[in-house]
Scaffold this motif. Structure first.
Motif, PDB file in Angstrom:
ATOM      1  N   GLU A   4       0.818  -1.207   0.000  1.00 55.50           N
ATOM      2  CA  GLU A   4       0.000   0.000   0.000  1.00 55.50           C
ATOM      3  C   GLU A   4       0.858   1.265   0.000  1.00 55.50           C
ATOM      4  OE1 GLU A   4      -3.262  -0.143   2.885  1.00 55.50           O
ATOM      5  OE2 GLU A   4      -2.968  -2.305   2.987  1.00 55.50           O
ATOM      6  N   TRP A   5       2.104   1.147   0.428  1.00 54.51           N
ATOM      7  CA  TRP A   5       2.974   2.313   0.500  1.00 54.51           C
ATOM      8  C   TRP A   5       3.810   2.504  -0.768  1.00 54.51           C
ATOM      9  CZ3 TRP A   5       5.081   0.491   5.877  1.00 54.51           C
ATOM     10  CH2 TRP A   5       4.086   0.679   6.848  1.00 54.51           C
ATOM     11  N   LEU A   6       3.732   1.551  -1.687  1.00 53.56           N
ATOM     12  CA  LEU A   6       4.567   1.623  -2.879  1.00 53.56           C
ATOM     13  C   LEU A   6       3.951   2.552  -3.920  1.00 53.56           C
ATOM     14  CD1 LEU A   6       5.403  -2.184  -3.303  1.00 53.56           C
ATOM     15  CD2 LEU A   6       6.732  -0.440  -2.094  1.00 53.56           C
ATOM     16  N   VAL A   7       4.809   3.280  -4.619  1.00 51.87           N
ATOM     17  CA  VAL A   7       4.348   4.123  -5.725  1.00 51.87           C
ATOM     18  C   VAL A   7       4.059   3.235  -6.924  1.00 51.87           C
ATOM     19  CG1 VAL A   7       4.968   6.006  -7.298  1.00 51.87           C
ATOM     20  CG2 VAL A   7       5.650   6.107  -4.883  1.00 51.87           C
ATOM     21  N   SER A   8       2.945   3.475  -7.580  1.00 49.76           N
ATOM     22  CA  SER A   8       2.555   2.671  -8.732  1.00 49.76           C
ATOM     23  C   SER A   8       3.595   2.738  -9.841  1.00 49.76           C
ATOM     24  CB  SER A   8       1.201   3.159  -9.271  1.00 49.76           C
ATOM     25  OG  SER A   8       0.915   2.596 -10.527  1.00 49.76           O
ATOM     26  N   LEU A   9       3.715   1.643 -10.574  1.00 48.84           N
ATOM     27  CA  LEU A   9       4.564   1.610 -11.766  1.00 48.84           C
ATOM     28  C   LEU A   9       4.209   2.742 -12.719  1.00 48.84           C
ATOM     29  CD1 LEU A   9       6.571   0.216 -13.733  1.00 48.84           C
ATOM     30  CD2 LEU A   9       4.715  -1.334 -14.366  1.00 48.84           C
ATOM     31  N   MET A  10       2.937   3.176 -12.714  1.00 47.88           N
ATOM     32  CA  MET A  10       2.485   4.248 -13.599  1.00 47.88           C
ATOM     33  C   MET A  10       2.713   5.627 -13.009  1.00 47.88           C
ATOM     34  SD  MET A  10       1.738   2.256 -15.930  1.00 47.88           S
ATOM     35  CE  MET A  10       1.249   3.497 -17.124  1.00 47.88           C
ATOM     36  N   GLY A  11       3.394   5.691 -11.861  1.00 44.75           N
ATOM     37  CA  GLY A  11       3.682   6.979 -11.247  1.00 44.75           C
ATOM     38  C   GLY A  11       2.569   7.438 -10.330  1.00 44.75           C
ATOM     39  N   ASP A  12       2.672   8.675  -9.838  1.00 47.87           N
ATOM     40  CA  ASP A  12       1.669   9.203  -8.909  1.00 47.87           C
ATOM     41  C   ASP A  12       1.006  10.471  -9.443  1.00 47.87           C
ATOM     42  OD1 ASP A  12       3.804  10.906  -8.736  1.00 47.87           O
ATOM     43  OD2 ASP A  12       4.163  10.587  -6.586  1.00 47.87           O
ATOM     44  N   ARG A  13       1.070  10.672 -10.734  1.00 49.66           N
ATOM     45  CA  ARG A  13       0.529  11.885 -11.350  1.00 49.66           C
ATOM     46  C   ARG A  13      -0.955  11.721 -11.683  1.00 49.66           C
ATOM     47  NH1 ARG A  13       2.206  14.182 -17.372  1.00 49.66           N
ATOM     48  NH2 ARG A  13       0.456  15.662 -17.556  1.00 49.66           N
ATOM     49  N   ASP A  14      -1.736  12.808 -11.506  1.00 50.73           N
ATOM     50  CA  ASP A  14      -3.127  12.846 -11.940  1.00 50.73           C
ATOM     51  C   ASP A  14      -3.209  13.455 -13.334  1.00 50.73           C
ATOM     52  OD1 ASP A  14      -3.526  11.982  -9.390  1.00 50.73           O
ATOM     53  OD2 ASP A  14      -4.477  13.824  -8.671  1.00 50.73           O
ATOM     54  N   TYR A  15      -4.244  13.072 -14.094  1.00 47.93           N
ATOM     55  CA  TYR A  15      -4.425  13.572 -15.454  1.00 47.93           C
ATOM     56  C   TYR A  15      -5.854  14.078 -15.644  1.00 47.93           C
ATOM     57  CZ  TYR A  15      -0.213  10.809 -16.467  1.00 47.93           C
ATOM     58  OH  TYR A  15       1.050  10.273 -16.472  1.00 47.93           O
ATOM     59  N   SER A  16      -5.991  15.130 -16.444  1.00 48.38           N
ATOM     60  CA  SER A  16      -7.309  15.614 -16.838  1.00 48.38           C
ATOM     61  C   SER A  16      -7.776  14.862 -18.080  1.00 48.38           C
ATOM     62  CB  SER A  16      -7.256  17.118 -17.139  1.00 48.38           C
ATOM     63  OG  SER A  16      -8.466  17.539 -17.747  1.00 48.38           O
ATOM     64  N   LEU A  17      -9.084  14.575 -18.140  1.00 54.79           N
ATOM     65  CA  LEU A  17      -9.637  13.905 -19.308  1.00 54.79           C
ATOM     66  C   LEU A  17     -10.468  14.859 -20.165  1.00 54.79           C
ATOM     67  CD1 LEU A  17     -10.756  10.275 -18.344  1.00 54.79           C
ATOM     68  CD2 LEU A  17      -8.962  10.983 -19.931  1.00 54.79           C
ATOM     69  N   GLU A  18     -10.085  16.139 -20.173  1.00 52.78           N
ATOM     70  CA  GLU A  18     -10.762  17.067 -21.074  1.00 52.78           C
ATOM     71  C   GLU A  18     -10.526  16.666 -22.529  1.00 52.78           C
ATOM     72  OE1 GLU A  18     -12.896  19.444 -20.297  1.00 52.78           O
ATOM     73  OE2 GLU A  18     -12.652  18.784 -18.213  1.00 52.78           O
ATOM     74  N   LYS A  19      -9.442  15.955 -22.757  1.00 51.24           N
ATOM     75  CA  LYS A  19      -9.172  15.404 -24.083  1.00 51.24           C
ATOM     76  C   LYS A  19      -8.528  14.040 -23.922  1.00 51.24           C
ATOM     77  CE  LYS A  19      -4.693  17.786 -24.440  1.00 51.24           C
ATOM     78  NZ  LYS A  19      -3.866  18.707 -25.276  1.00 51.24           N
ATOM     79  N   ASP A  20      -8.405  13.310 -25.033  1.00 47.60           N
ATOM     80  CA  ASP A  20      -7.761  11.996 -24.984  1.00 47.60           C
ATOM     81  C   ASP A  20      -6.362  12.117 -24.394  1.00 47.60           C
ATOM     82  OD1 ASP A  20     -10.011  11.354 -26.381  1.00 47.60           O
ATOM     83  OD2 ASP A  20      -8.985  10.228 -27.950  1.00 47.60           O
ATOM     84  N   ILE A  21      -5.964  11.105 -23.635  1.00 51.54           N
ATOM     85  CA  ILE A  21      -4.589  11.078 -23.138  1.00 51.54           C
ATOM     86  C   ILE A  21      -3.948   9.741 -23.483  1.00 51.54           C
ATOM     87  CG2 ILE A  21      -5.033  12.695 -21.241  1.00 51.54           C
ATOM     88  CD1 ILE A  21      -4.994  10.286 -19.339  1.00 51.54           C
ATOM     89  N   VAL A  22      -2.653   9.784 -23.706  1.00 51.40           N
ATOM     90  CA  VAL A  22      -1.846   8.593 -23.943  1.00 51.40           C
ATOM     91  C   VAL A  22      -0.714   8.609 -22.928  1.00 51.40           C
ATOM     92  CG1 VAL A  22      -0.363   7.345 -25.536  1.00 51.40           C
ATOM     93  CG2 VAL A  22      -2.417   8.503 -26.390  1.00 51.40           C
ATOM     94  N   ILE A  23      -0.545   7.499 -22.236  1.00 47.35           N
ATOM     95  CA  ILE A  23       0.482   7.403 -21.195  1.00 47.35           C
ATOM     96  C   ILE A  23       1.429   6.271 -21.553  1.00 47.35           C
ATOM     97  CG2 ILE A  23       0.926   7.068 -18.739  1.00 47.35           C
ATOM     98  CD1 ILE A  23      -2.003   7.932 -18.257  1.00 47.35           C
ATOM     99  N   ASP A  24       2.715   6.577 -21.601  1.00 47.19           N
ATOM    100  CA  ASP A  24       3.760   5.574 -21.864  1.00 47.19           C
ATOM    101  C   ASP A  24       4.582   5.381 -20.605  1.00 47.19           C
ATOM    102  OD1 ASP A  24       3.796   4.570 -24.624  1.00 47.19           O
ATOM    103  OD2 ASP A  24       3.935   6.679 -25.144  1.00 47.19           O
ATOM    104  N   ASN A  25       4.885   4.149 -20.294  1.00 44.26           N
ATOM    105  CA  ASN A  25       5.750   3.886 -19.157  1.00 44.26           C
ATOM    106  C   ASN A  25       6.457   2.565 -19.387  1.00 44.26           C
ATOM    107  OD1 ASN A  25       6.980   4.236 -16.635  1.00 44.26           O
ATOM    108  ND2 ASN A  25       5.068   4.975 -15.717  1.00 44.26           N
ATOM    109  N   GLN A  26       7.556   2.370 -18.664  1.00 44.57           N
ATOM    110  CA  GLN A  26       8.271   1.104 -18.770  1.00 44.57           C
ATOM    111  C   GLN A  26       9.023   0.820 -17.484  1.00 44.57           C
ATOM    112  OE1 GLN A  26      11.391   1.034 -21.725  1.00 44.57           O
ATOM    113  NE2 GLN A  26      11.946   3.165 -21.364  1.00 44.57           N
TER     114      GLN A  26
END
Length: 529
Positions: free
Chosen positions: A502-524
């Motif tokens: 529960e204390w670990l940061v997600s592989l996808m990071g800790d950032r929030d995103y707005s969905l006012e438009k399409d978003i694409v997220i890349d991570n590895q």
């Protein structure tokens, strides 16, 4: 490795905690009851009958299984069984979470525990067996025989096993649904990959609960179907153990984060693969970092601890363990939607739960914590959607070391109790009894027909360098996307024990995103980073 000493140390640490749950006053009208919230705190106006499985702990003490305690009065042992008998109404019904519930799991596990003990007493302690009030147990057996649980296989298995013991004890005659019909349905609920259906998919915790009761079912019936089913389940579990020798619990359909040992230990007397599972999953049982220490009092009392102390007498009879030949091989399990990828040197492996929105885990040899991803939550005007949801609605495309998950996010909600809600529930339960249960499951667990959130696509690929994730979320004006915490919003009572994850940061990071438009997220994730 002295597993017997390890298990006994844990039992010594915890046994007083279990006995505290029981009303031990022989003059008390609730003597033998294991629901402390009922008999002691008096904050509940009915006993939760499933907790009477605590009687297994009394038997372990009587059989000198737990070194630190001995000399338990026979009166306590009889009292625990008769406490369940008092809780059965004239129609054979018992409750678990609210009055007038007519709970199937409380009936199934209550009958299983009491008849399993009573059957043993008839062979070794007939003077105890004669003191048990059997008539209510007959009511319970006949009520249970008239019902069929198809969604939760562990409950179904407990029901079938309890009925098999009841039949042997002459507590069951002319059942409304033939025991063989119930048994056939149970074995049909096992997928060819080895897992039993738990709300539509596999769940490691409840699978091992199923194994616990199936080994006893085989003992009483000698039904060879049970042996074949147990071995398939053991192979399935072994295939899922990661490079850190842990199971990927967040992939579970019902979100449990424990496993129980009794069935595995009994199976290990003839199956070396089961012995390997016991060793890798329970060798650190006596350490506070082990997962069982986080289990809440309720489930610890009637599942975890009972299974642990029942396993102790059989540990020394286990065969030498055998590492599975297939361990370390990449595999796509289409039936449950699990992709398991292993690096060539077997230093790390990755998992994808495709039917849970493409949830990802990475386990590394020698590392205490995994790399985790719990998907996304979408918030808009006090409404919540999630990608972390087990459903057949996800569209899955898998080829080689690449998998694509598409679909709309699942609408969900929190359920906050209140006096008016409980009043309505009690009225409905009084009028409808068990007929209200499917409605509650629909609202709190399955939530069908509400995959109406933003469109979501996740592409996951694996190679020797690591794991790549690319995802697309369609525009949903007014909404925000946030990384999901470990908690899953499908309600399951035995889920959500504390975890360091529960204390670990997600592989996808800790950032929030707005969905006012399409978003694409890349991570590895890179293996050598």
């Amino acid at each position: 490795m002295d597993l017997t000493a390890t298990f006994q140390r844990y039992a010594d640490h915890q046994v007083a905690r279990i006995l505290t749950q029981m009303d031990r006053d022989p003059q008390s009208p609730t003597f033998g009851c294991f629901d402390r919230n009922y008999w002691h705190y008096k904050i509940r106006d009915y006993p939760s009958s499933i907790l009477q499985q605590g009687a297994f702990t009394l038997e372990a003490i009587a059989n000198d299984t737990i070194p630190s305690v001995s000399g338990i009065p026979d009166e306590w042992r009889i009292g625990a069984l008769n406490a369940l008998a008092r809780q059965i109404d004239s129609q054979g019904r018992v409750d678990e979470y609210y009055p007038y519930e007519a709970s199937y799991p409380a009936a199934a596990f209550g009958l299983y525990a009491v008849t399993r003990i009573l059957w043993q007493w008839e062979k070794t302690a007939p003077h105890l067996a004669k003191e048990v009030n059997r008539e209510p147990l007959e009511w319970l057996a006949h009520h249970l025989a008239s019902r069929l649980e198809t969604e939760a296989s562990n409950q179904h298995a407990a029901g079938v096993t309890g009925l098999a013991f009841a039949k042997r004890l002459n507590l069951l005659s002319s059942p409304k649904i033939a025991l063989e019909e119930q048994t056939e349905q149970l074995f049909n609920n096992q997928h060819s990959e080895g897992w039993f259906k738990e709300y539509g998919g596999p769940d490691f915790g409840y699978l091992t609960v199923t194994l616990d009761v199936l080994v006893d079912y085989y003992e009483i019936t000698q039904d060879e179907r049970a042996i074949a089913a147990i071995d398939r389940a053991v192979e399935f579990l072994a295939r899922l153990v990661g490079a850190d020798y842990k199971l990927p619990s967040t992939l579970n359909s019902r979100n449990t984060d424990y496993v129980v040992p009794y069935g595995l230990v009994k199976t290990a007397q003839r199956n070396p693969l089961a012995a390997w599972l016991v060793e890798v999953l329970f060798s650190s049982l006596d350490q506070p970092s082990h997962f069982v220490w986080a289990t809440d009092d309720r489930y610890h009392c009637h599942y975890l601890f009972a299974s642990i102390v029942r396993a102790i007498p059989h540990l020394k009879a286990m065969q030498p363990s055998q590492t599975p030949k297939f361990w370390g091989e990449s595999v796509w399990l289409e039936g449950c939607g699990y992709q398991v990828y292993w690096s060539k040197e077997q230093r790390w492996n990755a998992y994808v739960a495709a039917r849970k929105g493409g949830l990802v885990r990475i386990h590394q040899k020698g590392e205490l914590d995994p790399v985790v991803d719990y998907g996304w939550r979408i918030e808009k005007e006090n409404t919540l959607w999630t990608t972390n949801w087990w459903t057949q609605d996800w569209q899955i495309e898998q080829k080689g070391d690449r998998i694509i998950i598409r679909g709309n996010c699942q609408k969900t909600q929190y359920h906050v109790p209140s006096p008016p809600k409980h009043l309505v529930l009690r009225i409905l339960a009084f009028l409808l009894r068990e007929k209200v249960i499917p409605l509650l499951k629909r609202v709190m667990i399955f939530r069908p027909g509400v995959t109406d959130g933003p469109k979501f696509e996740r592409v996951i690929s694996f190679d020797s360098n690591g794991v790549k994730i690319k995802e697309h979320l369609a525009a949903f004006p007014g909404a925000m996307v946030i990384p999901s915490p470990r908690q899953n919003l499908r309600h399951v009572a035995s889920a959500d024990s504390f975890s360091r994850e529960e204390w670990l940061v997600s592989l996808m990071g800790d950032r929030d995103y707005s969905l006012e438009k399409d978003i694409v997220i890349d991570n590895q994730w890179l293996a050598n980073q």
